[in-house]
Write a protein that holds these residues in place. Structure first.
Motif, PDB file in Angstrom:
ATOM      1  N   GLY A   1       0.817  -1.216   0.000  1.00 19.22           N
ATOM      2  CA  GLY A   1       0.000   0.000   0.000  1.00 19.22           C
ATOM      3  C   GLY A   1       0.848   1.262   0.000  1.00 19.22           C
ATOM      4  O   GLY A   1       0.545   2.228  -0.719  1.00 19.22           O
ATOM      5  N   ASP A   2       1.943   1.252   0.778  1.00 18.04           N
ATOM      6  CA  ASP A   2       2.822   2.429   0.828  1.00 18.04           C
ATOM      7  C   ASP A   2       3.475   2.678  -0.518  1.00 18.04           C
ATOM      8  O   ASP A   2       3.579   3.830  -0.970  1.00 18.04           O
ATOM      9  CB  ASP A   2       3.899   2.229   1.898  1.00 18.04           C
ATOM     10  CG  ASP A   2       3.317   2.154   3.299  1.00 18.04           C
ATOM     11  OD1 ASP A   2       2.201   2.681   3.487  1.00 18.04           O
ATOM     12  OD2 ASP A   2       3.956   1.562   4.188  1.00 18.04           O
TER      13      ASP A   2
ATOM     14  N   GLU B   1       0.952   4.025  -3.061  1.00 17.59           N
ATOM     15  CA  GLU B   1       0.662   5.429  -2.767  1.00 17.59           C
ATOM     16  C   GLU B   1       1.824   6.329  -3.181  1.00 17.59           C
ATOM     17  O   GLU B   1       1.617   7.402  -3.764  1.00 17.59           O
ATOM     18  CB  GLU B   1       0.385   5.587  -1.277  1.00 17.59           C
ATOM     19  CG  GLU B   1       0.035   6.999  -0.856  1.00 17.59           C
ATOM     20  CD  GLU B   1      -0.248   7.114   0.622  1.00 17.59           C
ATOM     21  OE1 GLU B   1      -0.312   8.254   1.137  1.00 17.59           O
ATOM     22  OE2 GLU B   1      -0.408   6.053   1.277  1.00 17.59           O
ATOM     23  N   GLU B   2       3.070   5.901  -2.899  1.00 15.29           N
ATOM     24  CA  GLU B   2       4.233   6.708  -3.253  1.00 15.29           C
ATOM     25  C   GLU B   2       4.411   6.771  -4.763  1.00 15.29           C
ATOM     26  O   GLU B   2       4.791   7.822  -5.311  1.00 15.29           O
ATOM     27  CB  GLU B   2       5.490   6.119  -2.600  1.00 15.29           C
ATOM     28  CG  GLU B   2       6.757   6.910  -2.828  1.00 15.29           C
ATOM     29  CD  GLU B   2       6.741   8.278  -2.157  1.00 15.29           C
ATOM     30  OE1 GLU B   2       7.683   9.046  -2.379  1.00 15.29           O
ATOM     31  OE2 GLU B   2       5.775   8.559  -1.398  1.00 15.29           O
TER      32      GLU B   2
ATOM     33  N   GLU C   1       2.038   6.623  -7.006  1.00 16.02           N
ATOM     34  CA  GLU C   1       1.025   7.555  -7.504  1.00 16.02           C
ATOM     35  C   GLU C   1       1.443   8.997  -7.246  1.00 16.02           C
ATOM     36  O   GLU C   1       1.237   9.877  -8.089  1.00 16.02           O
ATOM     37  CB  GLU C   1      -0.318   7.252  -6.841  1.00 16.02           C
ATOM     38  CG  GLU C   1      -0.928   5.912  -7.268  1.00 16.02           C
ATOM     39  CD  GLU C   1      -2.202   5.588  -6.518  1.00 16.02           C
ATOM     40  OE1 GLU C   1      -2.498   6.310  -5.521  1.00 16.02           O
ATOM     41  OE2 GLU C   1      -2.902   4.635  -6.914  1.00 16.02           O
ATOM     42  N   ARG C   2       2.047   9.256  -6.077  1.00 18.12           N
ATOM     43  CA  ARG C   2       2.497  10.613  -5.759  1.00 18.12           C
ATOM     44  C   ARG C   2       3.604  11.064  -6.710  1.00 18.12           C
ATOM     45  O   ARG C   2       3.580  12.196  -7.217  1.00 18.12           O
ATOM     46  CB  ARG C   2       3.010  10.676  -4.318  1.00 18.12           C
ATOM     47  CG  ARG C   2       3.403  12.081  -3.860  1.00 18.12           C
ATOM     48  CD  ARG C   2       4.085  12.057  -2.524  1.00 18.12           C
ATOM     49  NE  ARG C   2       5.410  11.473  -2.627  1.00 18.12           N
ATOM     50  CZ  ARG C   2       6.489  12.135  -3.044  1.00 18.12           C
ATOM     51  NH1 ARG C   2       6.401  13.394  -3.425  1.00 18.12           N
ATOM     52  NH2 ARG C   2       7.664  11.536  -3.094  1.00 18.12           N
TER      53      ARG C   2
END
Length: 281
Positions: free
Chosen positions: A58-59, A62-63, A65-66
């Motif tokens: 998940g991390d 998310e990273e 995508e950022r």
């Protein structure tokens, strides 16, 4: 050799035949076992690493995508191309970019400047003028330099464009400061690589040359829109059309566009004098 010795040799030979295969087998098996153990250790380390990545899936998502959004924002901050016609309209907009102010607030209102959008009173007298009149006299258009944005392992599909073009300008001292700030604050990335200034104490006019660098990112699905012949003059949108006095400034020699009305009048005068089409050309 006695019979006893012969029997002993035979026994030894039989023992060697029986024992040696086991010795070699054990040796090879030991080597293979050690190799397998090394592979197990390596695979176990890989498994532990993959489990760690999976636990942090998940991390990482998310990273990723950022970072992708950050990349897209950076690319979006650059125009999708660099073309002479867009550059020309940018320079024209720059000439007209300062505010219109009452004439008495303009220190050097006699300067022959881009004054379309000016206001006059009922007697036709000029009442306002651009606060910082600026003229671009000559512009040279250099070819774009293309640099692929990629590595040995990744091809992004984007190409970085750089253009370095020269131009000359005329303005007053306040106009120089305004022009440099305008260039630095402009929404599209650009910078003046070099600039020269020469001041005429009699007229207060400053002249000089600028080497202006522009940057863009082309490629992938980016679209480079066609040039628009519309500029903003004191908050009002004006369509230049390239067919009226908005082409440049009131003096025929002023600005990068010249003045169609004066040029057309000169051509008509040549025709009336009998010069014909060849004289006009």
């Amino acid at each position: 050799m006695s019979d006893r010795d012969k029997k002993l040799i035979v026994v030894l030979m039989i023992a060697m035949i029986l024992i040696l295969p086991y010795v070699f087998y054990i040796k090879d098996t030991k080597v293979n076992t050690e190799t397998v153990n090394v592979e197990i250790t390596t695979l176990q380390a890989r498994l532990d690493y993959l489990n760690m990545l999976d636990n942090r899936r998940g991390d990482y998502i998310e990273e990723t995508e950022r970072l992708n959004k950050e990349r897209d924002d950076i690319i979006a901050s650059f125009p999708a191309g660099i073309a002479p016609e867009n550059y020309t309209m940018f320079l024209l907009q720059t000439e007209y970019s300062s505010d219109l102010v009452p004439l008495e607030e303009t220190e050097y209102y006699t300067f022959s400047a881009a004054t379309s959008g000016k206001a006059t009173d009922e007697n036709g007298q000029l009442t306002t003028q651009l606060q910082y009149p600026i003229l671009f006299d000559n512009v040279s258009y250099a070819p774009n330099i293309e640099t692929p944005i990629s590595s040995e392992d990744t091809d992004t599909g984007y190409v970085a464009l750089t253009n370095s073009s020269a131009l000359t300008y005329r303005c007053y001292y306040g106009g120089v400061k305004y022009l440099l700030k305008y260039l630095m604050d402009y929404e599209d990335p650009m910078i003046y690589r070099s600039i020269t200034m020469e001041f005429d104490p009699e007229t207060g006019v400053m002249i000089g040359a600028i080497q202006l660098d522009q940057y863009a990112v082309a490629g992938a699905d980016r679209e480079f829109p066609d040039v628009e012949f519309i500029i903003d003059v004191d908050g009002q949108k004006m369509d230049t059309g390239l067919n009226d006095s908005m082409r440049g400034n009131e003096d025929a020699e002023a600005g990068i566009f010249g003045n169609l009305e004066r040029e057309a009048a000169a051509e008509e005068a040549v025709v009336e004098d009998g010069g014909g089409e060849e004289a006009v050309e």
